[in-house]
Design a protein around this motif. Structure first.
Motif, PDB file in Angstrom:
ATOM      1  N   UNK A  35      29.245  15.761  39.246  1.00  0.00           N
ATOM      2  CA  UNK A  35      29.596  16.996  39.921  1.00  0.00           C
ATOM      3  C   UNK A  35      28.408  17.836  40.343  1.00  0.00           C
ATOM      4  N   UNK A  36      27.219  17.555  39.813  1.00  0.00           N
ATOM      5  CA  UNK A  36      26.032  18.333  40.175  1.00  0.00           C
ATOM      6  C   UNK A  36      25.567  18.013  41.596  1.00  0.00           C
ATOM      7  N   UNK A  37      25.956  16.862  42.132  1.00  0.00           N
ATOM      8  CA  UNK A  37      25.579  16.476  43.496  1.00  0.00           C
ATOM      9  C   UNK A  37      26.469  17.243  44.465  1.00  0.00           C
ATOM     10  N   UNK A  38      25.873  17.950  45.411  1.00  0.00           N
ATOM     11  CA  UNK A  38      26.631  18.783  46.341  1.00  0.00           C
ATOM     12  C   UNK A  38      26.680  18.214  47.758  1.00  0.00           C
ATOM     13  N   UNK A  39      25.691  17.410  48.145  1.00  0.00           N
ATOM     14  CA  UNK A  39      25.675  16.892  49.509  1.00  0.00           C
ATOM     15  C   UNK A  39      24.857  15.602  49.538  1.00  0.00           C
ATOM     16  N   UNK A  40      25.301  14.664  50.352  1.00  0.00           N
ATOM     17  CA  UNK A  40      24.565  13.423  50.586  1.00  0.00           C
ATOM     18  C   UNK A  40      24.503  13.202  52.090  1.00  0.00           C
ATOM     19  N   UNK A  41      23.321  12.888  52.591  1.00  0.00           N
ATOM     20  CA  UNK A  41      23.138  12.523  53.998  1.00  0.00           C
ATOM     21  C   UNK A  41      22.684  11.071  54.034  1.00  0.00           C
ATOM     22  N   UNK A  42      23.288  10.285  54.888  1.00  0.00           N
ATOM     23  CA  UNK A  42      22.903   8.884  55.005  1.00  0.00           C
ATOM     24  C   UNK A  42      21.888   8.719  56.132  1.00  0.00           C
ATOM     25  N   UNK A  43      21.173   7.606  56.090  1.00  0.00           N
ATOM     26  CA  UNK A  43      20.176   7.292  57.114  1.00  0.00           C
ATOM     27  C   UNK A  43      20.019   5.780  57.191  1.00  0.00           C
ATOM     28  N   UNK A  44      19.448   5.326  58.300  1.00  0.00           N
ATOM     29  CA  UNK A  44      19.089   3.917  58.457  1.00  0.00           C
ATOM     30  C   UNK A  44      17.571   3.822  58.422  1.00  0.00           C
ATOM     31  N   UNK A  45      17.075   2.751  57.844  1.00  0.00           N
ATOM     32  CA  UNK A  45      15.636   2.534  57.856  1.00  0.00           C
ATOM     33  C   UNK A  45      15.353   1.149  58.427  1.00  0.00           C
ATOM     34  N   UNK A  46      14.436   1.114  59.361  1.00  0.00           N
ATOM     35  CA  UNK A  46      13.951  -0.138  59.931  1.00  0.00           C
ATOM     36  C   UNK A  46      12.486  -0.284  59.548  1.00  0.00           C
ATOM     37  N   UNK A  47      12.054  -1.517  59.291  1.00  0.00           N
ATOM     38  CA  UNK A  47      10.653  -1.777  58.981  1.00  0.00           C
ATOM     39  C   UNK A  47      10.098  -2.767  60.002  1.00  0.00           C
ATOM     40  N   UNK A  48       9.051  -2.339  60.658  1.00  0.00           N
ATOM     41  CA  UNK A  48       8.370  -3.177  61.643  1.00  0.00           C
ATOM     42  C   UNK A  48       7.010  -3.575  61.070  1.00  0.00           C
ATOM     43  N   UNK A  49       6.592  -4.804  61.274  1.00  0.00           N
ATOM     44  CA  UNK A  49       5.218  -5.203  60.985  1.00  0.00           C
ATOM     45  C   UNK A  49       4.526  -5.394  62.324  1.00  0.00           C
ATOM     46  N   UNK A  50       3.389  -4.728  62.492  1.00  0.00           N
ATOM     47  CA  UNK A  50       2.718  -4.717  63.786  1.00  0.00           C
ATOM     48  C   UNK A  50       1.210  -4.699  63.579  1.00  0.00           C
ATOM     49  N   UNK A  51       0.505  -5.434  64.407  1.00  0.00           N
ATOM     50  CA  UNK A  51      -0.955  -5.358  64.389  1.00  0.00           C
ATOM     51  C   UNK A  51      -1.386  -4.247  65.322  1.00  0.00           C
ATOM     52  N   UNK A  52      -2.351  -3.465  64.859  1.00  0.00           N
ATOM     53  CA  UNK A  52      -2.804  -2.323  65.635  1.00  0.00           C
ATOM     54  C   UNK A  52      -4.162  -1.887  65.094  1.00  0.00           C
ATOM     55  N   UNK A  53      -5.006  -1.305  65.940  1.00  0.00           N
ATOM     56  CA  UNK A  53      -6.317  -0.878  65.449  1.00  0.00           C
ATOM     57  C   UNK A  53      -6.253   0.304  64.478  1.00  0.00           C
ATOM     58  N   UNK A  54      -5.235   1.187  64.639  1.00  0.00           N
ATOM     59  CA  UNK A  54      -5.134   2.379  63.793  1.00  0.00           C
ATOM     60  C   UNK A  54      -3.678   2.658  63.447  1.00  0.00           C
ATOM     61  N   UNK A  55      -3.506   3.419  62.372  1.00  0.00           N
ATOM     62  CA  UNK A  55      -2.177   3.827  61.930  1.00  0.00           C
ATOM     63  C   UNK A  55      -1.427   4.567  63.034  1.00  0.00           C
ATOM     64  N   UNK A  56      -2.109   5.504  63.673  1.00  0.00           N
ATOM     65  CA  UNK A  56      -1.472   6.329  64.703  1.00  0.00           C
ATOM     66  C   UNK A  56      -0.996   5.491  65.886  1.00  0.00           C
ATOM     67  N   UNK A  57      -1.792   4.516  66.278  1.00  0.00           N
ATOM     68  CA  UNK A  57      -1.382   3.681  67.412  1.00  0.00           C
ATOM     69  C   UNK A  57      -0.238   2.744  67.023  1.00  0.00           C
ATOM     70  N   UNK A  58      -0.181   2.331  65.753  1.00  0.00           N
ATOM     71  CA  UNK A  58       0.948   1.519  65.284  1.00  0.00           C
ATOM     72  C   UNK A  58       2.239   2.327  65.377  1.00  0.00           C
TER      73      UNK A  58
END
Length: 86
Positions: A35-58
């Motif tokens: 009963x202590x739980x008041x709200x739940x929001x669901x989400x989808x997560x996708x994981x991509x593996x990608x080669x890239x020179x930097x984190x930001x460009x990935x």
């Protein structure tokens, strides 16, 4: 070139209905006595593996792919991208 895992989390924007989250809350959590739980929001997560020179460009490359392929609806979805080296 470094390899990154980019996680894409897609969830409904605040204020939008989340029937899946409501169902989890009402039919599973509350009936189980949490009963202590008041709200739940669901989400989808996708994981991509990608080669890239930097984190930001990935992250930018994966965002472009998701936008081009219309993997989510920008009118109702909030999307976050986060990359980490693997």
């Amino acid at each position: 070139m470094p390899l990154f895992e980019v996680q894409v989390i897609i969830e409904n924007k605040p204020g939008m209905n989340d029937p899946e989250g409501d169902t989890i809350l009402n039919d599973l959590v509350l009936k189980g006595g949490s009963g202590a739980i008041k709200k739940i929001r669901s989400a989808k997560m996708l994981k991509f593996q990608i080669t890239s020179p930097k984190k930001e460009s990935a992250e930018k490359s994966v965002k472009k792919i998701c936008d081009d392929l219309r993997i989510y609806n920008p009118m109702v979805s909030r999307v976050t991208f986060s990359a980490k080296p693997i």
